[in-house]
Write an enzyme that holds these catalytic residues in place. Structure first.
Site, short mmCIF file in Angstrom:
data_model
loop_
_atom_site.label_atom_id
_atom_site.label_comp_id
_atom_site.label_asym_id
_atom_site.label_seq_id
_atom_site.Cartn_x
_atom_site.Cartn_y
_atom_site.Cartn_z
CD GLU A 1 30.98 17.71 -1.33
OE1 GLU A 1 30.46 18.83 -1.47
OE2 GLU A 1 32.00 17.52 -0.66
CB CYS B 1 38.08 13.53 -8.04
SG CYS B 1 38.74 13.46 -6.37
CB CYS C 1 38.22 11.11 6.21
SG CYS C 1 39.90 10.46 6.15
CB CYS D 1 45.09 15.37 6.95
SG CYS D 1 45.67 13.71 6.55
CB CYS E 1 42.07 17.39 4.91
SG CYS E 1 40.89 16.62 3.79
CB CYS F 1 43.23 18.99 -2.93
SG CYS F 1 43.73 18.24 -4.44
N1 SAH Z 1 42.96 10.15 2.02
C1 SAH Z 1 43.65 10.20 0.78
C2 SAH Z 1 42.85 10.78 -0.37
C3 SAH Z 1 42.06 12.02 -0.13
S1 SAH Z 1 42.87 13.58 -0.03
C4 SAH Z 1 44.98 10.88 0.92
O1 SAH Z 1 45.27 11.37 2.02
O2 SAH Z 1 45.76 10.90 0.01
C5 SAH Z 1 43.49 13.93 -1.62
C6 SAH Z 1 44.73 14.83 -1.58
O3 SAH Z 1 44.38 16.19 -1.22
C7 SAH Z 1 45.75 14.37 -0.57
O4 SAH Z 1 47.04 14.48 -1.09
C8 SAH Z 1 45.52 15.37 0.54
O5 SAH Z 1 46.59 15.44 1.41
C9 SAH Z 1 45.28 16.63 -0.24
N2 SAH Z 1 44.68 17.71 0.52
C10 SAH Z 1 43.78 17.61 1.51
N3 SAH Z 1 43.44 18.83 1.96
C11 SAH Z 1 44.12 19.72 1.24
C12 SAH Z 1 44.17 21.14 1.21
N4 SAH Z 1 43.44 21.87 2.06
N5 SAH Z 1 44.97 21.72 0.30
C13 SAH Z 1 45.69 20.98 -0.57
N6 SAH Z 1 45.68 19.64 -0.60
C14 SAH Z 1 44.91 19.02 0.29
#
Ligand code: SAH
Length: 357
Positions: free
Chosen positions: A99, A112, A119, A123, A126, A340
């Protein structure tokens, strides 16, 4: 399609101009042919050799036989009714899907992109990591997300953020190759300053990136201002401490002169107190970091909730009173799960279910 899976084909769209020139010379072609071909791929964004009308047919046939021409097809596109943000679902040649999100801003269009299929960083908040990592994307697959969107919208992309699915620094070599091609003057020629790479904080790769001395923006997904809280949200915090992260940020700033952005997702009752804001200020201050606050986007597999609006504002005020440069991220594309952490391979799940029936 099948042919391509059997033969190990050269990934022509991931080659630099000098690599392509050497490759063409080996084929007995003149160097200017490499430049023509390169411009067709990276400047005119041709979707097939067929369009390259000033190249001899014999050369196009040879390329078709020996090279894989990465071109993504659009499986689905959703457009937000709220803000016009579009989410594209692309099919890769091996059946995987990725995506990408297209956003319109006053200062130009942003894309983006995803850097991996899935991944493995895990986290907790996420959605992109729920099924683990399937594979890395090639440089050409990262570029093609931007090229295919440009072809589809007919509008130029001026900013690229590597913040979609995947951890870009976990796919380091392809990422560097991608940035080189994206910012090349014979291609889309996007300024390095308009490229942002976001990482959950892989310290050795952050240091390696510092030494590349690129002018891109590095965003660090910090999300907590002490190790204990960070470990609750991000497994990677078990590997690297905030202290090590700050050292890597400091090196990045010293080597490139580029200020780091801290991404901080506010999770209600977890990381949004005034003490958290004070500790975050202490981390951001010496490095002159910009802080980007993102009210966490809830995903259904977890019970994290957004901080109340007043809490978000109080958190922001606290940072501002400490003279920290801070913004609250505008949430684009929320109604299409484009915000995000909401990108996921929903499509794959739907397909797997279809096949079972
Ligand atoms: N792996 C990279 C890039 C992808 S995530 C990273 O960790 O930075 C892009 C951003 O979205 C990151 O800052 C991540 O922590 C944030 N993110 C992921 N899930 C989220 C959520 N449910 N709500 C808000 N931000 C989120």
């Amino acid at each position: 399609m099948l042919d391509q899976e059997i033969k190990p084909l050269t990934d022509i769209k991931s080659m630099t101009l000098s690599e392509l020139t050497a490759y063409m010379t080996d084929m007995g072609e003149k160097p200017f042919r490499a430049k023509q071909l390169y411009q067709w791929m990276h400047e005119k964004l041709a979707s097939d050799y067929e369009e390259m009308t000033n190249l001899p047919k014999s050369l196009r046939d040879q390329c078709r036989e020996h090279c894989w021409y990465c071109s993504l097809s659009i499986v689905d596109m959703q457009e937000s009714k709220i803000d016009g943000t579009r989410k594209y679902l692309f099919a890769l040649r091996d059946g995987n899907v990725v995506e990408s999100v297209w956003m319109k801003y006053k200062h130009g269009n942003s894309v983006c992109i995803s850097s991996q299929v899935g991944c493995r960083m895990g986290c907790r908040f996420c959605a992109s990591t729920l099924d683990g990592l399937a594979r890395n994307l090639t440089a050409s697959e990262m570029l093609e997300q931007i090229y295919a969107i440009t072809r589809h919208t007919g509008e130029r992309v001026s900013n690229v953020v590597v913040m979609g699915t995947g951890e870009p620094l976990d796919n380091y070599d392809n990422l560097i190759r991608f940035i080189g091609l994206l910012t090349d003057e014979n291609g889309l020629n996007i300024s390095q300053r308009n490229v942002t790479v976001s990482t959950c904080g892989l310290v050795p790769e952050m240091k390696r990136l510092a030494n590349e001395k690129l002018q891109i923006t590095l965003a660090l997904s910090l999300h907590a201002s002490n190790d204990e809280k960070r470990r609750e949200l991000m497994p990677i915090a078990n590997r690297y401490s905030i202290r090590e992260l700050m050292e890597a940020c400091d090196l990045y700033f010293k080597k490139t002169g580029r200020r780091i952005t801290f991404e901080y997702s506010l999770v209600g009752g977890v990381n949004d107190t005034n003490e958290d804001a004070a500790a975050l200020s202490k981390l951001a201050k010496p490095l002159g970091c910009h802080v980007n606050l993102i009210p966490v986007n809830p995903i259904k597999e977890r019970d994290f909730v957004q901080s109340e609006t007043e809490r978000v504002l109080a958190f922001k005020n606290k940072l501002e009173s400490n003279k920290i440069n801070v913004t609250i991220r505008r949430e684009l594309g929320r109604d299409i799960d484009g915000a995000c952490g909401q990108l996921r391979r929903k499509h794959v799940t739907a397909k797997a279910l279809d096949e079972k029936v």
